[in-house]
Design an enzyme around this catalytic site. Structure first.
Site, PDB file in Angstrom:
ATOM      1  N   LYS A  35      -0.411  -8.538  -0.743  1.00  0.00           N
ATOM      2  CA  LYS A  35      -0.085  -7.147  -0.438  1.00  0.00           C
ATOM      3  C   LYS A  35       0.497  -6.503  -1.683  1.00  0.00           C
ATOM      4  O   LYS A  35       1.312  -7.104  -2.396  1.00  0.00           O
ATOM      5  CB  LYS A  35       0.915  -7.102   0.718  1.00  0.00           C
ATOM      6  CG  LYS A  35       1.261  -5.705   1.211  1.00  0.00           C
ATOM      7  CD  LYS A  35       2.163  -5.790   2.440  1.00  0.00           C
ATOM      8  CE  LYS A  35       2.524  -4.424   2.998  1.00  0.00           C
ATOM      9  NZ  LYS A  35       3.337  -4.517   4.237  1.00  0.00           N
ATOM     10  N   SER A  76       1.953  -2.190   8.177  1.00  0.00           N
ATOM     11  CA  SER A  76       1.551  -1.679   6.876  1.00  0.00           C
ATOM     12  C   SER A  76       0.689  -2.641   6.072  1.00  0.00           C
ATOM     13  O   SER A  76       0.115  -2.279   5.052  1.00  0.00           O
ATOM     14  CB  SER A  76       2.801  -1.332   6.069  1.00  0.00           C
ATOM     15  OG  SER A  76       3.590  -2.491   5.820  1.00  0.00           O
ATOM     16  N   SER A 119       4.754  -5.355  10.598  1.00  0.00           N
ATOM     17  CA  SER A 119       3.662  -5.072   9.672  1.00  0.00           C
ATOM     18  C   SER A 119       2.838  -6.279   9.257  1.00  0.00           C
ATOM     19  O   SER A 119       1.836  -6.123   8.559  1.00  0.00           O
ATOM     20  CB  SER A 119       4.208  -4.377   8.419  1.00  0.00           C
ATOM     21  OG  SER A 119       4.636  -3.075   8.744  1.00  0.00           O
TER      22      SER A 119
END
Length: 467
Positions: free
Chosen positions: A77, A152, A176
């Protein structure tokens, strides 16, 4: 080749039947073929990945195997710092940000011989659960390209589900990791608070942030956690243990991991107002856990969402305040609005919220005197289409909070929790089952999830991407 699980690929690499270079080239080719549809990657480090793969291949041939991640392509990420590689946190504010050193978890992955493919798209600064707010555009769900992949950590979930990598790192402040994992039909594990270092990870809220693995199988997550877990010399810590080893007895036809375990079912909030398809799938999944030997009982769990919101807003504002003075115009308008709300949280309100969270964690600890695990749906609702979200942005946060309703409490409580695939809606969108445990009891959470996975076939399904 890219349909293999991480553990399957690792076994073939160790046995000399596949090479790290072959795996890496296959992932890069799949990224090239599919990422224009998914928008999962922000940065692809192809040259560095191939160099690392060749090095891993040479080491393994010399008998210098470092463990299950050696030579395995992984992606990160894009809020995880990587030395010499752009790290944007999904924002134009960090459009030119190239860290001078690796995050602790990147150091650990490199030491384990993992091949890092690049950086994954995300909701800007992780402040949302839809990933329609990103400087790099929305991430598309591999199972239904017009729908949100959640957030996210949407890029991480989409990349793993679509076979662009064998595992990914996500972060989780209110769901997330788990929510996008559920929406994309993969495994997402939020470890116990303090088990995995967040040093070198762009924060959303220090008191609530967690970092963990996103994979196709529970065993893959355990193997990644084995590398990621452990103290970094600062911050709260939880002792690590043998996570992969804890799954071994789960190979029995009736997996022993659930036999006799007390399964708490917090029906209030978590099991209310569910989409009908989600309710049916998760009730059936709970029955599988009972069939495997678990003993179901209703329990009450206080969520503490109001306290968590105050802490989140205050800590996000504290991190971003220096940037707002010089970079405010570079934030997405929705992210800027959310950050600025943190200025409204007084010091007194923040302290009260922290005390409330402390009390909730003590109460949760007492709850685990009477149960071993807690079981809930991962999400109460299915992901919306990207078009309908973008057409009604003023209602985005309310929609996201509905999507994250069942995941947010576990961040305030700091408990380990995992989402595993447990079915599909009538529209073909994946559904997740959430299993949570006491602080530090990640092994039991993983073992129970693995037992459920082995008793069902949901994890074998693949998105209909046509490649």
């Amino acid at each position: 080749m890219t349909s293999l699980s991480l553990a399957e690929a690792s076994a073939l690499v160790r046995g000399g039947k596949l090479s790290p270079t072959e795996l890496t080239r296959a992932c890069l080719a799949r990224i090239e073929a599919l990422d224009s549809k998914l928008n999962a990657f922000i940065t692809v480090t192809a040259d560095g990945a191939l160099t690392a793969a060749r090095q891993a291949e040479a080491e393994i041939r010399r008998g210098e195997w470092r463990g299950p991640l050696h030579g395995i392509p992984i992606a990160l990420k894009d809020l995880v710092d990587t030395e010499g590689v752009l790290t944007t946190a999904g924002s134009r504010v960090f459009a030119e940000r190239v860290p001078g050193q690796d995050a602790e978890i990147v150091r650990r992955l490199k030491a384990a011989g993992a091949v890092l493919l690049g950086k994954l798209n995300m909701h800007e600064f992780a402040y949302g659960g839809s990933t329609v707010v990103s400087a790099f555009g929305a991430v598309h769900n591999p199972w239904a390209l017009g729908r949100s992949a959640g957030g996210s950590s949407a890029g991480s979930a989409a990349a793993v589900a679509a076979g662009l990598c064998y595992g990914a790192i996500g972060s989780d402040t209110g769901g997330s990791i788990r929510q996008p994992a559920a929406y994309c039909g993969i495994v997402g594990h939020k470890p116990s608070f303090g088990l995995v270092s967040t040093r070198g990870v762009v924060p959303l809220a220090w008191s609530l942030d967690h970092v963990g693995p996103m994979t196709r199988r529970v065993r893959d997550a355990a193997q990644m956690l084995q590398v990621l877990a452990g103290p970094d010399g600062g911050g709260p810590t939880v002792p690590a243990t043998d996570y992969a080893g804890a799954l071994e007895h789960g190979r029995e036809p009736s997996p022993a991991a659930l036999r006799g375990l007390r399964l708490g079912v917090p029906r209030e909030l978590f099991w209310q107002d569910l989409d009908p398809d989600i309710e049916a799938a998760t009730r059936a999944a709970l029955q599988v856990l009972v069939t495997l030997g678990g003993r179901e009982s209703d329990v009450t769990l206080e969520a503490g969402n109001d306290a968590a919101i105050a802490v989140l807003r205050a800590e996000a504002y504290a991190y971003h305040q220096p940037l707002l003075a010089v970079e405010a115009e570079r934030y997405q308008p929705e992210t800027l609005r959310r950050i600025q709300r943190g200025a409204e949280v007084t010091a007194a309100a923040y302290i009260v919220a922290q005390r409330q969270i402390g009390g909730l964690r003590l109460a949760a600890g007492r709850l685990f005197e009477s149960v071993d695990l807690l079981v809930t749906p991962t999400t109460p609702v299915s992901p919306p289409t990207i078009a309908e979200v973008e057409a009604n942005m003023e209602h985005l946060r309310a929609r996201e909070l509905a999507m994250l309703r069942n995941t947010r409490p576990w961040n305030a409580l700091g408990l380990p929790t995992i989402s595993v695939p447990c079915g599909f809606t009538k529209d073909g969108v994946p559904i997740g089952l959430q299993i949570s445990g006491a602080i530090g009891d990640d092994s039991r959470v993983l073992a129970a999830a693995h037992a459920y996975e082995q008793a069902t076939d949901w994890h074998r399904k693949r998105p209909p991407l046509g490649v």
